[in-house]
Motif scaffolding. Structure first.
Motif, PDB file in Angstrom:
ATOM      1  N   ALA A 222       0.834  -1.217   0.000  1.00 46.46           N
ATOM      2  CA  ALA A 222       0.000   0.000   0.000  1.00 46.46           C
ATOM      3  C   ALA A 222       0.861   1.257   0.000  1.00 46.46           C
ATOM      4  CB  ALA A 222      -0.921  -0.022   1.214  1.00 46.46           C
ATOM      5  N   GLN A 223       1.943   1.251   0.757  1.00 39.34           N
ATOM      6  CA  GLN A 223       2.825   2.420   0.800  1.00 39.34           C
ATOM      7  C   GLN A 223       3.508   2.644  -0.543  1.00 39.34           C
ATOM      8  OE1 GLN A 223       5.384   1.448   4.078  1.00 39.34           O
ATOM      9  NE2 GLN A 223       3.964   2.240   5.625  1.00 39.34           N
ATOM     10  N   VAL A 224       3.923   1.564  -1.217  1.00 36.14           N
ATOM     11  CA  VAL A 224       4.548   1.705  -2.539  1.00 36.14           C
ATOM     12  C   VAL A 224       3.560   2.271  -3.542  1.00 36.14           C
ATOM     13  CG1 VAL A 224       5.560   0.414  -4.460  1.00 36.14           C
ATOM     14  CG2 VAL A 224       6.287  -0.053  -2.115  1.00 36.14           C
ATOM     15  N   ARG A 225       2.307   1.821  -3.488  1.00 38.26           N
ATOM     16  CA  ARG A 225       1.297   2.366  -4.402  1.00 38.26           C
ATOM     17  C   ARG A 225       1.116   3.864  -4.179  1.00 38.26           C
ATOM     18  NH1 ARG A 225      -1.199  -2.533  -3.287  1.00 38.26           N
ATOM     19  NH2 ARG A 225      -2.530  -1.614  -1.670  1.00 38.26           N
ATOM     20  N   ASP A 226       1.094   4.266  -2.919  1.00 33.19           N
ATOM     21  CA  ASP A 226       0.954   5.699  -2.633  1.00 33.19           C
ATOM     22  C   ASP A 226       2.153   6.474  -3.167  1.00 33.19           C
ATOM     23  OD1 ASP A 226      -1.433   5.204  -1.395  1.00 33.19           O
ATOM     24  OD2 ASP A 226      -0.607   5.218   0.644  1.00 33.19           O
ATOM     25  N   LEU A 227       3.358   5.918  -2.999  1.00 35.27           N
ATOM     26  CA  LEU A 227       4.547   6.597  -3.515  1.00 35.27           C
ATOM     27  C   LEU A 227       4.509   6.709  -5.035  1.00 35.27           C
ATOM     28  CD1 LEU A 227       7.406   5.055  -1.315  1.00 35.27           C
ATOM     29  CD2 LEU A 227       6.706   7.462  -1.386  1.00 35.27           C
ATOM     30  N   ARG A 228       4.110   5.619  -5.681  1.00 29.09           N
ATOM     31  CA  ARG A 228       4.063   5.649  -7.150  1.00 29.09           C
ATOM     32  C   ARG A 228       3.081   6.687  -7.638  1.00 29.09           C
ATOM     33  NH1 ARG A 228       1.396   2.562 -11.133  1.00 29.09           N
ATOM     34  NH2 ARG A 228       0.473   1.228  -9.530  1.00 29.09           N
ATOM     35  N   ALA A 229       1.932   6.795  -6.953  1.00 31.06           N
ATOM     36  CA  ALA A 229       0.954   7.815  -7.352  1.00 31.06           C
ATOM     37  C   ALA A 229       1.508   9.221  -7.141  1.00 31.06           C
ATOM     38  CB  ALA A 229      -0.331   7.627  -6.549  1.00 31.06           C
ATOM     39  N   GLY A 230       2.322   9.396  -6.094  1.00 35.22           N
ATOM     40  CA  GLY A 230       2.888  10.723  -5.818  1.00 35.22           C
ATOM     41  C   GLY A 230       3.993  11.117  -6.766  1.00 35.22           C
ATOM     42  N   TYR A 231       4.610  10.131  -7.437  1.00 30.90           N
ATOM     43  CA  TYR A 231       5.696  10.435  -8.370  1.00 30.90           C
ATOM     44  C   TYR A 231       5.283  10.141  -9.807  1.00 30.90           C
ATOM     45  CZ  TYR A 231       8.908  10.995  -4.455  1.00 30.90           C
ATOM     46  OH  TYR A 231       9.531  11.452  -3.316  1.00 30.90           O
ATOM     47  N   ALA A 232       4.008  10.341 -10.087  1.00 31.60           N
ATOM     48  CA  ALA A 232       3.529  10.099 -11.452  1.00 31.60           C
ATOM     49  C   ALA A 232       4.230  10.993 -12.460  1.00 31.60           C
ATOM     50  CB  ALA A 232       2.013  10.306 -11.513  1.00 31.60           C
ATOM     51  N   GLU A 234       7.304  11.719 -12.531  1.00 36.58           N
ATOM     52  CA  GLU A 234       8.663  11.241 -12.770  1.00 36.58           C
ATOM     53  C   GLU A 234       8.588   9.792 -13.227  1.00 36.58           C
ATOM     54  OE1 GLU A 234      11.457  12.082  -9.629  1.00 36.58           O
ATOM     55  OE2 GLU A 234      10.225  13.756  -8.911  1.00 36.58           O
ATOM     56  N   PRO A 235       8.465   9.601 -14.551  1.00 32.23           N
ATOM     57  CA  PRO A 235       8.213   8.255 -15.096  1.00 32.23           C
ATOM     58  C   PRO A 235       9.237   7.217 -14.689  1.00 32.23           C
ATOM     59  CG  PRO A 235       7.900   9.928 -16.779  1.00 32.23           C
ATOM     60  CD  PRO A 235       8.516  10.628 -15.594  1.00 32.23           C
ATOM     61  N   ALA A 236      10.530   7.573 -14.647  1.00 31.97           N
ATOM     62  CA  ALA A 236      11.557   6.569 -14.321  1.00 31.97           C
ATOM     63  C   ALA A 236      11.365   6.046 -12.902  1.00 31.97           C
ATOM     64  CB  ALA A 236      12.954   7.182 -14.493  1.00 31.97           C
ATOM     65  N   LEU A 237      11.158   6.956 -11.945  1.00 28.06           N
ATOM     66  CA  LEU A 237      10.955   6.535 -10.560  1.00 28.06           C
ATOM     67  C   LEU A 237       9.629   5.783 -10.398  1.00 28.06           C
ATOM     68  CD1 LEU A 237      11.883   6.502  -7.655  1.00 28.06           C
ATOM     69  CD2 LEU A 237      10.883   8.785  -7.350  1.00 28.06           C
ATOM     70  N   ALA A 238       8.592   6.255 -11.092  1.00 29.78           N
ATOM     71  CA  ALA A 238       7.289   5.584 -11.023  1.00 29.78           C
ATOM     72  C   ALA A 238       7.386   4.155 -11.545  1.00 29.78           C
ATOM     73  CB  ALA A 238       6.240   6.371 -11.792  1.00 29.78           C
ATOM     74  N   ASP A 239       8.199   3.963 -12.624  1.00 26.99           N
ATOM     75  CA  ASP A 239       8.365   2.616 -13.170  1.00 26.99           C
ATOM     76  C   ASP A 239       9.073   1.696 -12.172  1.00 26.99           C
ATOM     77  OD1 ASP A 239       7.100   3.300 -15.477  1.00 26.99           O
ATOM     78  OD2 ASP A 239       8.942   3.605 -16.650  1.00 26.99           O
ATOM     79  N   ARG A 240      10.105   2.237 -11.524  1.00 26.24           N
ATOM     80  CA  ARG A 240      10.833   1.428 -10.539  1.00 26.24           C
ATOM     81  C   ARG A 240       9.934   1.060  -9.357  1.00 26.24           C
ATOM     82  NH1 ARG A 240      16.633   3.782  -9.064  1.00 26.24           N
ATOM     83  NH2 ARG A 240      16.626   1.775  -7.939  1.00 26.24           N
ATOM     84  N   LEU A 241       9.113   2.033  -8.936  1.00 30.89           N
ATOM     85  CA  LEU A 241       8.165   1.736  -7.855  1.00 30.89           C
ATOM     86  C   LEU A 241       7.121   0.714  -8.310  1.00 30.89           C
ATOM     87  CD1 LEU A 241       7.664   5.312  -6.367  1.00 30.89           C
ATOM     88  CD2 LEU A 241       8.812   3.358  -5.269  1.00 30.89           C
ATOM     89  N   GLY A 242       6.730   0.784  -9.578  1.00 27.43           N
ATOM     90  CA  GLY A 242       5.792  -0.200 -10.115  1.00 27.43           C
ATOM     91  C   GLY A 242       6.382  -1.599 -10.106  1.00 27.43           C
ATOM     92  N   THR A 243       7.705  -1.697 -10.429  1.00 29.54           N
ATOM     93  CA  THR A 243       8.379  -2.996 -10.386  1.00 29.54           C
ATOM     94  C   THR A 243       8.395  -3.554  -8.964  1.00 29.54           C
ATOM     95  OG1 THR A 243       9.777  -2.396 -12.274  1.00 29.54           O
ATOM     96  CG2 THR A 243      10.541  -4.197 -10.842  1.00 29.54           C
ATOM     97  N   VAL A 244       8.707  -2.688  -7.999  1.00 22.59           N
ATOM     98  CA  VAL A 244       8.694  -3.116  -6.598  1.00 22.59           C
ATOM     99  C   VAL A 244       7.297  -3.579  -6.200  1.00 22.59           C
ATOM    100  CG1 VAL A 244       8.999  -2.355  -4.219  1.00 22.59           C
ATOM    101  CG2 VAL A 244      10.634  -1.629  -5.969  1.00 22.59           C
ATOM    102  N   GLU A 245       6.285  -2.860  -6.645  1.00 16.14           N
ATOM    103  CA  GLU A 245       4.903  -3.238  -6.298  1.00 16.14           C
ATOM    104  C   GLU A 245       4.542  -4.604  -6.846  1.00 16.14           C
ATOM    105  OE1 GLU A 245       0.355  -1.451  -6.754  1.00 16.14           O
ATOM    106  OE2 GLU A 245       2.068  -0.357  -7.563  1.00 16.14           O
ATOM    107  N   ARG A 246       4.982  -4.876  -8.097  1.00 16.88           N
ATOM    108  CA  ARG A 246       4.696  -6.189  -8.688  1.00 16.88           C
ATOM    109  C   ARG A 246       5.436  -7.298  -7.942  1.00 16.88           C
ATOM    110  NH1 ARG A 246       5.070  -3.002 -13.324  1.00 16.88           N
ATOM    111  NH2 ARG A 246       7.256  -3.602 -13.652  1.00 16.88           N
ATOM    112  N   GLN A 247       6.683  -7.024  -7.571  1.00 14.75           N
ATOM    113  CA  GLN A 247       7.440  -8.019  -6.819  1.00 14.75           C
ATOM    114  C   GLN A 247       6.801  -8.308  -5.461  1.00 14.75           C
ATOM    115  OE1 GLN A 247      11.285  -6.134  -6.830  1.00 14.75           O
ATOM    116  NE2 GLN A 247      11.954  -7.162  -8.716  1.00 14.75           N
ATOM    117  N   LEU A 248       6.289  -7.270  -4.826  1.00 20.25           N
ATOM    118  CA  LEU A 248       5.584  -7.469  -3.563  1.00 20.25           C
ATOM    119  C   LEU A 248       4.328  -8.316  -3.765  1.00 20.25           C
ATOM    120  CD1 LEU A 248       5.925  -3.938  -1.939  1.00 20.25           C
ATOM    121  CD2 LEU A 248       6.810  -6.083  -1.005  1.00 20.25           C
ATOM    122  N   ALA A 249       3.629  -8.068  -4.872  1.00 24.92           N
ATOM    123  CA  ALA A 249       2.427  -8.852  -5.166  1.00 24.92           C
ATOM    124  C   ALA A 249       2.780 -10.315  -5.394  1.00 24.92           C
ATOM    125  CB  ALA A 249       1.707  -8.283  -6.380  1.00 24.92           C
TER     126      ALA A 249
END
Length: 406
Positions: A222-232, A234-249
């Motif tokens: 949940a915290q990673v999703r919030d971070l990714r939404a806050g860095y929309a 900044e595509p590079a950082l948002a993509d990295r956060l998206g990768t972390v979110e998928r790995q957590l899933a």
């Protein structure tokens, strides 16, 4: 000197004296009676030790050169897992199919069988003449080990001479077979109980991981999703956060699969597992050796009756801890008289102020002394049950709590 002409006792135990009626003395100890004392009950938990003791006593009481004890295993065949007096290994772990040889005939008929001359007998098949002949066996006797309406094993004794095994020997060997049946049945119950306890422990671990690691992964996700939404922006950082979110899933999905495997069986609510847990806790707390035995299949009990039996076990163990100065305790469970009985036996000093209560079916039990036991007696009586507190013949007390089934 040949084995047949060897002096008495040179190659086999001396034959026991017979009574005037021709019967052999009744065996004593673990394999001479149904298990009543706590020391005997503890010994029944070890299947291998029980079979070894059966072989030893069978050879001794029959005055035989050789004894063999087999248990029915796969596809109805018996396997000689214990023996005494053999010179070679040909009979060790020998598989005896039903109907073949003397042991197989005992399995097939469920009755004792004896032959005076094994090699020439026409009443049995001769599939095992080679290992039997190598041991020099001439006469042989086998008796079945029964449980309920099934043959679960066979005990054989043999001599290296042509001789008859009398009816007294058959009686003595049959008594050993009866006690061996008890030992094997109790060992099976103990195995089932250990499996139930392992299933309960797996479920406990699964619940603990679900509540700790599972909740932690959910929070991080949940915290990673919030971070990714806050860095929309900044595509590079948002993509990295998206990768972390998928790995957590993926980690959460793997955890769920593992928890499902751990929790494959339903929650263990068996009375035997609960009593075993109480005994372990008692031993850890006091240092007094404690064992739980389930002697028969147990019928289902409603929560109230199950609770009262567990309360009786716990109160009895508490009294042992406070007063008995015991070195060991055995708690046994069995279906009897249309209900379930829990018997708690210790080897301590006993308590004269507790008194004895009559067995089921007798007159109304007198009130026992002590607040805890008196409350238990009242609770059991409300459910149609009974409470008995009896002094053992040797030492200590036995508390018996019984409740009827629904």
């Amino acid at each position: 000197m040949s084995a047949a002409n060897a002096p008495e006792g040179a190659d086999r135990p001396s034959r026991p004296q017979q009574h005037a009626d021709g019967q052999l003395p009744r065996p004593v100890g673990l394999f001479g009676r149904l298990p009543r004392e706590h020391t005997d009950l503890v010994g029944l938990l070890d299947r291998k030790a029980a079979l070894r003791e059966a072989a030893r006593r069978a050879r001794l009481l029959a005055g035989a050169d050789i004894s063999l004890v087999g248990q029915v295993e796969d596809e109805g065949s018996a396997v000689f897992r214990s023996w005494a007096g053999t010179r070679l290994r040909g009979l060790h772990d020998l598989v005896i199919p039903c109907g073949l040889g003397l042991g197989g005939k005992v399995l097939a008929t469920g009755r004792p069988c004896r032959v005076r001359n094994y090699a020439r007998s026409r009443s049995i098949t001769h599939h095992f003449d080679e290992p039997i002949g190598a041991e020099g066996v001439q006469s042989m006797l086998g008796v079945p080990v029964h449980h309920a309406d099934r043959v679960i094993g066979v005990i054989c004794v043999a001599r290296r001479e042509h001789a008859d095994f009398g009816n007294g020997t058959i009686t003595a060997l049959s008594e050993i077979a009866d006690a061996t049946s008890v030992a094997l049945t109790v060992a099976d119950r103990a195995d089932q109980q250990r499996q139930a306890e392992a299933a309960a422990e797996r479920r406990r671990i699964a619940v603990a991981l679900h509540d700790s690691v599972g909740a932690m992964l959910f929070t991080i996700g949940a915290q990673v999703r919030d971070l990714r939404a806050g860095y929309a922006a900044e595509p590079a950082l948002a993509d990295r956060l998206g990768t972390v979110e998928r790995q957590l899933a993926e980690a959460a999905a793997a955890l769920r699969q593992s928890l499902a495997a751990l929790n494959e069986l339903p929650p263990d609510r068996s009375l035997s597992a609960a009593v075993a847990g109480d005994c372990r806790a008692f031993e850890d707390r006091t240092g007094v050796a404690s064992r739980a035995l389930t002697l028969t299949d147990l019928p289902e009990l409603d929560p109230a009756r199950r609770h009262m039996l567990l309360a009786a076990v716990r109160e009895a163990l508490l009294n042992v801890e406070k007063h008995a100065r015991a070195s060991s305790v055995v708690v046994s469970l069995a279906a009897t008289d249309g209900g379930v009985m829990a018997a708690i036996t210790d080897d301590g000093v006993g308590r004269a102020d507790q008194g004895d209560a009559p067995a089921n079916g007798g007159e109304a039990a007198p009130p026992v002394r002590g607040i805890g036991l008196a409350a238990l007696q009242d609770g059991l009586q409300r459910l149609g049950g009974t409470l008995q507190v009896n002094s053992n013949e040797d030492a200590g007390l036995t508390v018996r709590a019984w409740v009827p089934c629904l």
